[in-house]
Design an enzyme around this catalytic site. Sequence first.
Site, mmCIF file in Angstrom:
data_model
loop_
_atom_site.group_PDB
_atom_site.id
_atom_site.type_symbol
_atom_site.label_atom_id
_atom_site.label_comp_id
_atom_site.label_asym_id
_atom_site.label_seq_id
_atom_site.Cartn_x
_atom_site.Cartn_y
_atom_site.Cartn_z
ATOM 1 N N TYR A 143 208.243 46.860 113.938
ATOM 2 C CA TYR A 143 209.201 46.051 113.196
ATOM 3 C C TYR A 143 209.005 46.249 111.701
ATOM 4 O O TYR A 143 207.887 46.142 111.195
ATOM 5 C CB TYR A 143 209.021 44.575 113.556
ATOM 6 C CG TYR A 143 210.001 43.660 112.862
ATOM 7 C CD1 TYR A 143 211.370 43.748 113.105
ATOM 8 C CD2 TYR A 143 209.554 42.702 111.951
ATOM 9 C CE1 TYR A 143 212.271 42.903 112.468
ATOM 10 C CE2 TYR A 143 210.457 41.847 111.316
ATOM 11 C CZ TYR A 143 211.807 41.956 111.573
ATOM 12 O OH TYR A 143 212.686 41.114 110.941
ATOM 13 N N ASP A 239 203.460 50.754 107.176
ATOM 14 C CA ASP A 239 203.906 49.376 107.048
ATOM 15 C C ASP A 239 202.736 48.473 107.417
ATOM 16 O O ASP A 239 202.455 48.228 108.589
ATOM 17 C CB ASP A 239 205.109 49.114 107.956
ATOM 18 C CG ASP A 239 205.611 47.676 107.832
ATOM 19 O OD1 ASP A 239 204.941 46.864 107.165
ATOM 20 O OD2 ASP A 239 206.672 47.379 108.410
ATOM 21 N N LYS A 267 203.117 39.269 103.780
ATOM 22 C CA LYS A 267 202.323 38.234 104.443
ATOM 23 C C LYS A 267 201.072 37.820 103.649
ATOM 24 O O LYS A 267 201.188 37.029 102.733
ATOM 25 C CB LYS A 267 202.035 38.648 105.882
ATOM 26 C CG LYS A 267 203.370 38.801 106.640
ATOM 27 C CD LYS A 267 203.289 38.960 108.131
ATOM 28 C CE LYS A 267 204.671 38.837 108.754
ATOM 29 N NZ LYS A 267 205.214 40.037 109.361
HETATM 30 C C1 PLP Z 1 206.688 40.575 109.131
HETATM 31 C C2 PLP Z 1 206.849 42.033 109.036
HETATM 32 C C3 PLP Z 1 207.886 42.623 108.291
HETATM 33 C C4 PLP Z 1 208.986 41.812 107.664
HETATM 34 O O1 PLP Z 1 208.538 40.951 106.682
HETATM 35 P P1 PLP Z 1 209.446 39.697 106.263
HETATM 36 O O2 PLP Z 1 208.703 39.089 105.127
HETATM 37 O O3 PLP Z 1 209.560 38.835 107.476
HETATM 38 O O4 PLP Z 1 210.780 40.238 105.862
HETATM 39 C C5 PLP Z 1 207.893 43.987 108.147
HETATM 40 N N1 PLP Z 1 206.959 44.753 108.728
HETATM 41 C C6 PLP Z 1 205.967 44.237 109.474
HETATM 42 C C7 PLP Z 1 204.953 45.146 110.082
HETATM 43 C C8 PLP Z 1 205.885 42.868 109.672
HETATM 44 O O5 PLP Z 1 204.907 42.373 110.444
#
Ligand code: PLP
Length: 436
Positions: A143, A239, A267
């Site tokens: 994601y 990511d 995060k």
């Molecule tokens: C949470 C997450 C996102 C998206 O971040 P948001 O702040 O919710 O837009 C993107 N990549 C990874 C791996 C994530 O865990």
Amino acid sequence: MLGLSEKMFQQAKKLIPGGVNSPVRAYSLVAENPPFISRGAGAYLYDEDGRSYIDYVNSWGATILGHAHQKVTADIIHRVKQGVSFGAPTLGESQLAEKIIAHMPTLEMVRFVNSGTEACMSAVRLARGYTQKKMVVKFDGHYHGHCDALLAGAGSGVATESLAASEGVTLGSVADTLVLPFNNTAALQEVFERYGRDHLSCVIFEIIAGNCGFIRPQPEFLSLLQDLCQRYQVLLVADEVMTGFRVHVGGAQSLYHLTPDLTVLGKVIGGGMPLACYGGRRDIMKIVSPLGGVYQAGTLSGNPVAVQCGLTTLDLLCDRSQYSYLSHLSSTLTTGLKKQAERLQVPLVCDGEGGMFGYTFTTHPLESKKDVDQANMKYFKIFFSEMLKCGIYLPPSPYESCFLSTAHTDDDIQQTLRASQQALSQVAEFHNTSEE
Ligand SMILES: *Cc1c(COP(=O)(O)O)cnc(C)c1O
């Protein structure tokens, strides 16, 4: 009689789609009503009905020091009193950039934005601008937020055509996105041979996949990925929105000795406030506007309150390295869960790293999303509901990872294991009766 949370949920559903501002919060998969949270303190959440929970969501990984940490709260309040946003440069932004770069040396420059979605979207735009190529490879189940180009579902096998994973995403926006199964070296090789040199701008991926269970990368897959990217001049975009400053102070890239060209963080670096960034090699970052032709901007980007929250969080987290403590907690918990499941003969795969872990009701180790698709959803529901009843707040989906904070104690873990013993026994009971 309806509880307050239930009443609030009914009211919210009239005003906000599904009653929530992010879908997984609605508890649709587990067919429960979500508790409405009134406050958090340390490792605990309190709902509107006065129930308390040990929190293993931690704002989906962001609040790694637990809730309402005294020092973090004090620093934020101090900052708020000086004004919440200026739309002008502030010293804190460089201080936070410096701190991130000091712990993650593959980032030579960073640009702050407001969410992981925004950061991933911008990193892909940058990769396309830098390489002057247009295709993007991502992996099934990974994601990267909800920008159109990265909302592509699985094609079968080696994907040549992508399907949009959401209505409203045009085939045009995902036409240049190739979705591959994770840990599959043959598919990777084939796509690079076909598109690498002329069309492929970047591979964006989660080093440890945390948005489709907890799936580790296989070493031979990682080294092939790094090799192919170098050979075909394709940018490697890690990511680490979830894993950055969570699995290790240097992120998953430091655990796996990986050198990405670009990295996306979110995060933890905002400590629970809206903050994310993308960064990487200086020569690449230097083509971001205003230095170069890749445009990216934000009214609230580098917001001083969010930056302060991130700064204090990283100070407390890194300078007195708390990662061995987080690892101790996660390994006590995952080892305990595995032993309980084994004794009860419940099929369970459980793994963790630093302050995150995952559990999946299946027999074989996880390699890609399809292994999680095939896991037992009924067992998950039974387990989840029983844990919630016992005051253990877990993510309400088998695709999400669980998160610890430094506020969790050994007692919290023991209390969690007493609850899981009970919850797994119920799963075992169901397992046995459904086999007859
Ligand atoms: C949470 C997450 C996102 C998206 O971040 P948001 O702040 O919710 O837009 C993107 N990549 C990874 C791996 C994530 O865990």
